[in-house]
Write an enzyme that holds these catalytic residues in place. Sequence first.
Site, mmCIF file in Angstrom:
data_model
loop_
_atom_site.group_PDB
_atom_site.id
_atom_site.type_symbol
_atom_site.label_atom_id
_atom_site.label_comp_id
_atom_site.label_asym_id
_atom_site.label_seq_id
_atom_site.Cartn_x
_atom_site.Cartn_y
_atom_site.Cartn_z
ATOM 1 N N CYS A 1 8.378 -5.677 0.952
ATOM 2 C CA CYS A 1 7.964 -4.523 1.745
ATOM 3 C C CYS A 1 8.334 -4.794 3.200
ATOM 4 C CB CYS A 1 6.459 -4.280 1.627
ATOM 5 S SG CYS A 1 5.942 -2.878 2.643
ATOM 6 N N CYS B 1 5.281 -4.007 5.708
ATOM 7 C CA CYS B 1 4.205 -5.010 5.806
ATOM 8 C C CYS B 1 4.778 -6.420 5.932
ATOM 9 C CB CYS B 1 3.301 -4.956 4.578
ATOM 10 S SG CYS B 1 2.625 -3.346 4.239
ATOM 11 N N HIS C 1 3.454 -0.237 -1.958
ATOM 12 C CA HIS C 1 3.086 0.194 -0.607
ATOM 13 C C HIS C 1 2.587 1.638 -0.662
ATOM 14 C CE1 HIS C 1 3.301 0.014 3.797
ATOM 15 N NE2 HIS C 1 3.570 1.305 3.687
ATOM 16 N N CYS C 2 1.421 1.883 -0.086
ATOM 17 C CA CYS C 2 0.905 3.256 -0.036
ATOM 18 C C CYS C 2 1.255 3.850 1.326
ATOM 19 C CB CYS C 2 -0.616 3.276 -0.247
ATOM 20 S SG CYS C 2 -1.280 4.939 -0.006
ATOM 21 N N CYS D 1 -2.093 5.101 3.205
ATOM 22 C CA CYS D 1 -2.925 4.038 3.791
ATOM 23 C C CYS D 1 -2.094 3.112 4.689
ATOM 24 C CB CYS D 1 -3.574 3.201 2.693
ATOM 25 S SG CYS D 1 -4.588 4.146 1.569
ATOM 26 N N CYS E 1 0.203 -2.417 1.755
ATOM 27 C CA CYS E 1 0.555 -2.737 0.379
ATOM 28 C C CYS E 1 -0.751 -2.944 -0.392
ATOM 29 C CB CYS E 1 1.400 -4.006 0.328
ATOM 30 S SG CYS E 1 3.149 -3.655 0.516
ATOM 31 N N HIS F 1 -2.756 7.117 -4.938
ATOM 32 C CA HIS F 1 -3.640 7.439 -3.818
ATOM 33 C C HIS F 1 -4.365 8.732 -4.175
ATOM 34 C CE1 HIS F 1 -5.020 7.250 0.353
ATOM 35 N NE2 HIS F 1 -5.114 8.562 0.189
ATOM 36 N N CYS F 2 -5.690 8.668 -4.215
ATOM 37 C CA CYS F 2 -6.447 9.831 -4.680
ATOM 38 C C CYS F 2 -7.057 10.594 -3.496
ATOM 39 C CB CYS F 2 -7.554 9.373 -5.639
ATOM 40 S SG CYS F 2 -8.536 10.755 -6.222
ATOM 41 N N CYS G 1 -7.163 4.591 -1.854
ATOM 42 C CA CYS G 1 -6.155 4.146 -2.805
ATOM 43 C C CYS G 1 -6.862 3.592 -4.032
ATOM 44 C CB CYS G 1 -5.344 3.026 -2.170
ATOM 45 S SG CYS G 1 -3.637 3.456 -2.046
HETATM 46 ZN ZN ZN Z 1 3.696 -2.532 2.436
HETATM 47 ZN ZN ZN Z 2 -3.430 4.856 -0.233
#
Ligand code: ZN
Ligand code: ZN
Length: 332
Positions: free
Chosen positions: A125, A128, A138-139, A142, A145, A152-153, A159
């Site tokens: 990533c 990050c 990775h999100c 947010c 990672c 993601h809800c 997450c």
């Molecule tokens: Zn990441």
């Molecule tokens: Zn997330």
Amino acid sequence: MALSRGLRCCQRAFAWVPVAIIALVVLWSYYAYVCELCLVTLSNPVEKVAYLTVFHILFVLFVWTYWKSIFTLPVQPDKKYHMSYADKERYENEERPEVQRQILAEIARKLPVYTRTGNGGIRFCDRCQLIKPDRCHHCSVCAICVLKMDHHCPWVNNCIGFSNYKFFLLFLAYSLLYCLYIAATVFKYFIKYWTGELTNGRSKFHVLFLLFVAVMFFVSLMFLFGYHCWLVSRNRSTLEAFSAPVFQNGPDKNGFNLGFVKNLQQVFGEEKKLWLLPVVSSLGDGHFFPMRALCEAQNPLLANEEQWEDDGIDEETHDSNEASSLAIERET
Ligand SMILES: [Zn+2]
Ligand SMILES: [Zn+2]
């Protein structure tokens, strides 16, 4: 600068809107059930106590699991997955992609990572600056990672990943039960109000609406819960269901499938008495996950056992399993 910070603040506040909507619906359902149905409409005291007791047990479980799904922070990878300053400098100063790949492979050699990118490289990533552990993603919402990221809800503004997947599943299960219980107990009074046997105008509105909302939520949650039950039984995350994890010998959608019981234990733990409670009991630390290929390599007899059988696995996948088991064996 100030504008972008303001925008980010607005975005963050806006992300809580779905949670606020759910909270308002839940609070209203509590008021409508307890006050308008049990205290105003019901006349039999025994029925009143029984209805209220079961309702409160389900309400507490539902709110508790929802709370845990919202406020259990997603876990980020350990420090050892982050690039050291020297490695980072070496990686960034290198312009040739194949040498960059080698640098990543060198760093990853001391880490238990078995999944790869689509072209066989180490999963890295760059936002990050870390080597992604298996099943970590990775999100973008947010901006971190997340270990064993599922999705993601927006309804929990969080997450769903290794740290809270069990809570999320229990939340779905208890909300289904909550809706089912409301619908089942309200139905009798719904008919009474409908046919004019009961006439209290204000309670009538709440009771009629309560049944409608409970059935609506029940139907939509049923599909989501059914899908997640299927995912758990195969030990797959939502992301893995859409794109199979890639191992050294190619993609394998059943790479983490250990058999039904072991798959359940991965999420709910080995102690059955903790399965239905929203307490931490998932196996492992979220960085490494037992793999079908690795288990078969350790005990080849298991490869023939019934628990590994899976109607959904085609010949091609099976071949790739054998190949990846060999590759992992060679590496370890
Ligand atoms: Zn990441
Ligand atoms: Zn997330």
